[in-house]
Design a protein around this motif. Structure first.
Motif, PDB file in Angstrom:
ATOM      1  N   ASP A  49      -4.155  -0.464  -7.304  1.00 61.91           N
ATOM      2  CA  ASP A  49      -5.374  -0.188  -8.067  1.00 61.91           C
ATOM      3  C   ASP A  49      -6.164   0.994  -7.517  1.00 61.91           C
ATOM      4  O   ASP A  49      -7.247   1.288  -8.002  1.00 61.91           O
ATOM      5  CB  ASP A  49      -6.266  -1.437  -8.094  1.00 61.91           C
ATOM      6  N   LYS A  56      -2.537   5.195 -10.326  1.00 65.15           N
ATOM      7  CA  LYS A  56      -3.874   5.204  -9.712  1.00 65.15           C
ATOM      8  C   LYS A  56      -3.794   5.561  -8.230  1.00 65.15           C
ATOM      9  O   LYS A  56      -4.677   6.199  -7.682  1.00 65.15           O
ATOM     10  CB  LYS A  56      -4.560   3.845  -9.875  1.00 65.15           C
ATOM     11  N   THR A  57      -2.731   5.140  -7.596  1.00 66.54           N
ATOM     12  CA  THR A  57      -2.547   5.416  -6.169  1.00 66.54           C
ATOM     13  C   THR A  57      -2.274   6.891  -5.942  1.00 66.54           C
ATOM     14  O   THR A  57      -2.841   7.505  -5.044  1.00 66.54           O
ATOM     15  CB  THR A  57      -1.384   4.560  -5.624  1.00 66.54           C
ATOM     16  N   LYS A  66      -5.029   6.865   5.733  1.00 65.08           N
ATOM     17  CA  LYS A  66      -5.460   6.154   4.538  1.00 65.08           C
ATOM     18  C   LYS A  66      -4.257   5.793   3.693  1.00 65.08           C
ATOM     19  O   LYS A  66      -3.324   6.576   3.535  1.00 65.08           O
ATOM     20  CB  LYS A  66      -6.403   7.026   3.714  1.00 65.08           C
ATOM     21  N   TYR A 122       0.866  -1.173   0.000  1.00 61.90           N
ATOM     22  CA  TYR A 122       0.000   0.000   0.000  1.00 61.90           C
ATOM     23  C   TYR A 122       0.902   1.222   0.000  1.00 61.90           C
ATOM     24  O   TYR A 122       2.060   1.147   0.421  1.00 61.90           O
ATOM     25  CB  TYR A 122      -0.904   0.027   1.239  1.00 61.90           C
ATOM     26  N   TYR A 168      -3.326   3.314  -0.074  1.00 65.44           N
ATOM     27  CA  TYR A 168      -3.966   2.799  -1.281  1.00 65.44           C
ATOM     28  C   TYR A 168      -3.086   1.740  -1.933  1.00 65.44           C
ATOM     29  O   TYR A 168      -1.868   1.867  -1.963  1.00 65.44           O
ATOM     30  CB  TYR A 168      -4.207   3.942  -2.270  1.00 65.44           C
ATOM     31  N   ASP A 169      -3.743   0.688  -2.467  1.00 65.39           N
ATOM     32  CA  ASP A 169      -2.991  -0.331  -3.194  1.00 65.39           C
ATOM     33  C   ASP A 169      -2.752   0.147  -4.628  1.00 65.39           C
ATOM     34  O   ASP A 169      -3.133   1.262  -4.997  1.00 65.39           O
ATOM     35  CB  ASP A 169      -3.695  -1.684  -3.143  1.00 65.39           C
ATOM     36  N   GLN A 186      -5.412   8.875  -6.117  1.00 63.31           N
ATOM     37  CA  GLN A 186      -6.216   8.759  -4.892  1.00 63.31           C
ATOM     38  C   GLN A 186      -5.617   9.603  -3.762  1.00 63.31           C
ATOM     39  O   GLN A 186      -6.339  10.263  -3.026  1.00 63.31           O
ATOM     40  CB  GLN A 186      -6.334   7.304  -4.449  1.00 63.31           C
ATOM     41  N   ASN A 242      -7.385   1.164  -4.364  1.00 66.91           N
ATOM     42  CA  ASN A 242      -8.319   0.760  -3.308  1.00 66.91           C
ATOM     43  C   ASN A 242      -7.796   1.238  -1.961  1.00 66.91           C
ATOM     44  O   ASN A 242      -6.628   1.053  -1.637  1.00 66.91           O
ATOM     45  CB  ASN A 242      -8.495  -0.760  -3.298  1.00 66.91           C
ATOM     46  N   GLU A 243      -8.686   1.813  -1.173  1.00 69.69           N
ATOM     47  CA  GLU A 243      -8.312   2.443   0.094  1.00 69.69           C
ATOM     48  C   GLU A 243      -8.343   1.479   1.273  1.00 69.69           C
ATOM     49  O   GLU A 243      -9.183   0.591   1.338  1.00 69.69           O
ATOM     50  CB  GLU A 243      -9.289   3.593   0.367  1.00 69.69           C
ATOM     51  N   LYS A 244      -7.425   1.689   2.220  1.00 70.18           N
ATOM     52  CA  LYS A 244      -7.377   0.935   3.481  1.00 70.18           C
ATOM     53  C   LYS A 244      -6.846   1.876   4.551  1.00 70.18           C
ATOM     54  O   LYS A 244      -5.880   2.586   4.337  1.00 70.18           O
ATOM     55  CB  LYS A 244      -6.444  -0.269   3.325  1.00 70.18           C
TER      56      LYS A 244
END
Length: 124
Positions: free
Chosen positions: A70, A117-118, A65, A36, A67-68, A121, A72-74
């Motif tokens: 793609d 993409k990361t 936060k 991430y 992001y991977d 985000q 996608n948030e974590k």
């Protein structure tokens, strides 16, 4: 004669397969994780703790936060592990283990190393 060859082949197959299976089913889930990326500002929490001898020391914790590849948030929690806050305005690559729901490691990376993409985000 044929049974001996089959037996030797089975023994060799087991010798080859056992380390692979140990790696795949024990090492990978316990000691690896997903990458991430995050951007560190001044978003840490400083906590003063005591070591075994009773002396004070500071820990710096982050909850932010990430992001991977793609996008996608974590929400991840981790600490600086270096005895001081992580320098602000840096991108980090964070390795997160799903099995234990914890960050295994982090490292500073250049913006160009962060997937597009990361970055999109993070900059939102």
């Amino acid at each position: 004669m044929m049974n001996k060859k089959v037996g030797i082949s089975l023994v060799i197959a087991l010798i080859v397969l056992i380390p692979f299976m140990v790696y795949q089913f024990w090492y990978v889930p316990n000691f690896t994780g997903d990458d991430y990326y995050t951007y560190v500002g001044d978003s840490y929490k400083e906590i003063i703790e005591k070591d075994d001898s009773g002396a004070d020391y500071k820990e710096y914790y982050y909850k932010q936060k990430a992001y991977d590849k793609d996008g996608n948030e974590k929400l991840l929690k981790f600490n600086s592990t270096i005895g001081r806050p992580i320098k602000a305005d840096n991108y980090l690559k964070v390795v997160y283990n799903r099995k234990y729901d914890k960050v295994l490691s982090w490292e500073k990376v250049q913006k160009k190393e962060v997937p597009r993409k990361t970055v999109e985000q993070i900059l939102k």
